[in-house]
Design an enzyme around this catalytic site. Structure first.
Site, mmCIF file in Angstrom:
data_model
loop_
_atom_site.group_PDB
_atom_site.id
_atom_site.type_symbol
_atom_site.label_atom_id
_atom_site.label_comp_id
_atom_site.label_asym_id
_atom_site.label_seq_id
_atom_site.Cartn_x
_atom_site.Cartn_y
_atom_site.Cartn_z
ATOM 1 N N ILE A 72 0.839 -1.211 0.000
ATOM 2 C CA ILE A 72 0.000 0.000 0.000
ATOM 3 C C ILE A 72 0.872 1.259 0.000
ATOM 4 O O ILE A 72 0.597 2.223 -0.717
ATOM 5 C CB ILE A 72 -0.944 -0.030 1.226
ATOM 6 C CG1 ILE A 72 -1.913 -1.219 1.131
ATOM 7 C CG2 ILE A 72 -1.712 1.280 1.347
ATOM 8 C CD1 ILE A 72 -2.692 -1.517 2.413
ATOM 9 N N ASP A 100 14.859 2.340 10.217
ATOM 10 C CA ASP A 100 14.000 1.528 11.080
ATOM 11 C C ASP A 100 13.167 2.519 11.888
ATOM 12 O O ASP A 100 13.699 3.235 12.746
ATOM 13 C CB ASP A 100 14.862 0.657 12.005
ATOM 14 C CG ASP A 100 14.016 -0.150 12.978
ATOM 15 O OD1 ASP A 100 12.801 0.099 13.083
ATOM 16 O OD2 ASP A 100 14.584 -1.038 13.647
ATOM 17 N N ILE A 159 -6.501 -6.300 2.326
ATOM 18 C CA ILE A 159 -5.909 -5.827 1.078
ATOM 19 C C ILE A 159 -4.870 -6.865 0.656
ATOM 20 O O ILE A 159 -3.963 -7.193 1.439
ATOM 21 C CB ILE A 159 -5.204 -4.456 1.266
ATOM 22 C CG1 ILE A 159 -6.128 -3.438 1.967
ATOM 23 C CG2 ILE A 159 -4.694 -3.921 -0.067
ATOM 24 C CD1 ILE A 159 -7.377 -3.045 1.214
ATOM 25 N N LYS A 175 -2.582 -1.111 16.628
ATOM 26 C CA LYS A 175 -3.356 -0.283 15.696
ATOM 27 C C LYS A 175 -4.454 0.498 16.412
ATOM 28 O O LYS A 175 -4.787 1.618 16.025
ATOM 29 C CB LYS A 175 -3.952 -1.161 14.594
ATOM 30 C CG LYS A 175 -2.937 -1.615 13.562
ATOM 31 C CD LYS A 175 -2.449 -0.451 12.714
ATOM 32 C CE LYS A 175 -1.551 -0.898 11.583
ATOM 33 N NZ LYS A 175 -1.107 0.216 10.740
ATOM 34 N N TYR A 219 -0.883 -6.937 17.002
ATOM 35 C CA TYR A 219 -1.034 -5.962 15.903
ATOM 36 C C TYR A 219 -2.315 -5.131 16.095
ATOM 37 O O TYR A 219 -2.301 -3.908 15.946
ATOM 38 C CB TYR A 219 -1.069 -6.741 14.591
ATOM 39 C CG TYR A 219 -1.543 -6.006 13.369
ATOM 40 C CD1 TYR A 219 -0.690 -5.165 12.663
ATOM 41 C CD2 TYR A 219 -2.841 -6.183 12.883
ATOM 42 C CE1 TYR A 219 -1.124 -4.514 11.515
ATOM 43 C CE2 TYR A 219 -3.278 -5.539 11.734
ATOM 44 C CZ TYR A 219 -2.414 -4.703 11.052
ATOM 45 O OH TYR A 219 -2.842 -4.055 9.915
HETATM 46 N N1 NAD Z 1 -2.811 -5.609 3.802
HETATM 47 C C1 NAD Z 1 -3.894 -5.555 4.556
HETATM 48 O O1 NAD Z 1 -4.762 -6.445 4.535
HETATM 49 C C2 NAD Z 1 -4.096 -4.392 5.494
HETATM 50 C C3 NAD Z 1 -5.318 -4.289 6.168
HETATM 51 C C4 NAD Z 1 -5.527 -3.234 7.050
HETATM 52 C C5 NAD Z 1 -4.522 -2.300 7.254
HETATM 53 N N2 NAD Z 1 -3.347 -2.418 6.592
HETATM 54 C C6 NAD Z 1 -2.306 -1.429 6.874
HETATM 55 O O2 NAD Z 1 -1.813 -0.862 5.685
HETATM 56 C C7 NAD Z 1 -0.429 -0.561 5.844
HETATM 57 C C8 NAD Z 1 0.380 -1.209 4.721
HETATM 58 O O3 NAD Z 1 0.129 -2.597 4.712
HETATM 59 P P1 NAD Z 1 0.738 -3.538 3.590
HETATM 60 O O4 NAD Z 1 -0.183 -4.700 3.455
HETATM 61 O O5 NAD Z 1 1.110 -2.749 2.385
HETATM 62 O O6 NAD Z 1 2.061 -4.052 4.340
HETATM 63 P P2 NAD Z 1 3.440 -4.606 3.766
HETATM 64 O O7 NAD Z 1 3.962 -5.569 4.801
HETATM 65 O O8 NAD Z 1 3.315 -5.083 2.367
HETATM 66 O O9 NAD Z 1 4.358 -3.302 3.780
HETATM 67 C C9 NAD Z 1 4.829 -2.755 4.981
HETATM 68 C C10 NAD Z 1 6.175 -2.105 4.710
HETATM 69 O O10 NAD Z 1 6.675 -1.579 5.954
HETATM 70 C C11 NAD Z 1 8.068 -1.868 6.024
HETATM 71 N N3 NAD Z 1 8.531 -1.888 7.404
HETATM 72 C C12 NAD Z 1 8.327 -2.877 8.325
HETATM 73 N N4 NAD Z 1 8.940 -2.565 9.465
HETATM 74 C C13 NAD Z 1 9.548 -1.363 9.274
HETATM 75 C C14 NAD Z 1 10.361 -0.525 10.096
HETATM 76 N N5 NAD Z 1 10.687 -0.889 11.345
HETATM 77 N N6 NAD Z 1 10.805 0.649 9.591
HETATM 78 C C15 NAD Z 1 10.499 1.008 8.313
HETATM 79 N N7 NAD Z 1 9.740 0.251 7.480
HETATM 80 C C16 NAD Z 1 9.277 -0.924 7.967
HETATM 81 C C17 NAD Z 1 8.187 -3.251 5.366
HETATM 82 O O11 NAD Z 1 9.503 -3.548 4.982
HETATM 83 C C18 NAD Z 1 7.224 -3.104 4.200
HETATM 84 O O12 NAD Z 1 7.854 -2.581 3.049
HETATM 85 C C19 NAD Z 1 -0.033 -1.058 7.234
HETATM 86 O O13 NAD Z 1 -0.091 -0.002 8.152
HETATM 87 C C20 NAD Z 1 -1.105 -2.067 7.538
HETATM 88 O O14 NAD Z 1 -1.305 -2.233 8.930
HETATM 89 C C21 NAD Z 1 -3.102 -3.442 5.709
#
Ligand code: NAD
Length: 265
Positions: A21, A66, A190, A161, A157
């Site tokens: 995302i 990080d 997603i 959140k 998690y």
């Molecule tokens: N995918 C879903 O179903 C979903 C649902 C609800 C909410 N969300 C939220 O949407 C957002 C994106 O989700 P996504 O599915 O794209 O996740 P994803 O895991 O594909 O991407 C998360 C990114 O964050 C990076 N990351 C992790 N730890 C880190 C750190 N300590 N410092 C810097 N970067 C770091 C990872 O390397 C990764 O590139 C998140 O906040 C997630 O909670 C996702």
């Protein structure tokens, strides 16, 4: 259709922008004229995202960080302000997600989840707010989740959140008078790489989840990015403190239940 240039001239910082995302938001912001700072933990993902944006003609730079590390955040956010002049928008998107249940959650996992998913957003906000307050303008988007609204597993998690949802209200109310807007975006399922382990265990998982989604499918990164991009723009300048759900209708009810109740199932 070419997107409007409604983020032209804005500097947008996105954490966790290396994939999923966050990467989609980064591309969309750049296509709408923003300068984009990508903050990411994994070098390979960061480089590939930055290269993709630059090849699209977007003014984008990567910052290996990080977000749970205060000195890394402070150093790199100061660098972003130096490189781009200011930070207009922050998207707190990075997280870690471990689907363990409460009794299987070690203290170490609990602390790490909170450190990245909740504290990392606090640190990014702390590093960004002073500049926004000085300029009397800024927008912060915090990525929440439907897990913060109802129990759908992933216990540590979900707790982290829920803290994010509260953090939005704090920032919106405390700093609204300084011209800072803060908003929570609340996605449902997603299909991103974050699901890979669960897909490996259960390849049909997105199919199986469909019945819970009134619109008949799980979401895509674009579904979320479109909302975030609107909220980042000045088209939403009287919106703050709210939660915007983007979940295909999930939280509106218990989709598989109503037909049973009516006896038509
Ligand atoms: N995918 C879903 O179903 C979903 C649902 C609800 C909410 N969300 C939220 O949407 C957002 C994106 O989700 P996504 O599915 O794209 O996740 P994803 O895991 O594909 O991407 C998360 C990114 O964050 C990076 N990351 C992790 N730890 C880190 C750190 N300590 N410092 C810097 N970067 C770091 C990872 O390397 C990764 O590139 C998140 O906040 C997630 O909670 C996702």
């Amino acid at each position: 259709m070419k997107p409007e240039q409604d983020l032209a001239g804005k500097v947008v910082v996105i954490t966790g922008a290396g994939r999923g995302i966050g990467r989609q938001i980064a591309k969309g912001a750049g296509e709408r004229g923003a300068m984009v700072a990508l903050v990411e933990l994994i070098r390979e993902n960061l480089d590939s995202a930055v290269n993709e944006l630059v090849a699209m003609g977007i003014d984008a730079r990567g910052y290996l960080t990080d977000i749970s590390n205060e000195s890394e955040i402070n150093k790199n956010f100061a660098l972003i302000e130096k490189d781009f002049g200011q930070i207009d928008c922050l998207v707190n998107n990075a997280m870690i997600h471990d689907p363990e249940d409460l009794l299987a959650t070690s203290l170490e996992l609990w602390n790490r989840t909170l450190a990245v998913t909740l504290t990392g957003s606090f640190l990014a906000i702390k590093a960004t707010l002073p500049g926004m307050i000085r300029r009397k303008k800024g927008c912060i988007i915090n990525m929440g989740t439907v897990n913060a609204k109802a129990m759908i597993g992933s216990d540590s998690y979900s707790v982290a959140k829920a803290g994010i949802h509260a953090l939005t209200r704090t920032v919106a109310v405390r700093y609204g008078g300084d011209g800072v807007r803060c908003i929570t975006v609340v996605p449902g399922t997603i299909a991103t790489d974050a699901w890979q382990e669960r897909v490996d265990r259960n390849p049909q998982i997105f199919e199986k989840l469909k019945p819970w989604y009134p619109l008949g499918r799980v979401g895509t990164p674009t579904d979320v990015a479109e909302l975030v991009l609107f909220l980042l723009s000045d088209r939403s300048q009287w919106i703050s403190g709210s939660e915007f759900v983007v979940d295909g209708g999930l939280l509106a009810g218990y989709a598989p239940m109503f037909k049973m109740v009516e006896g038509s199932d």
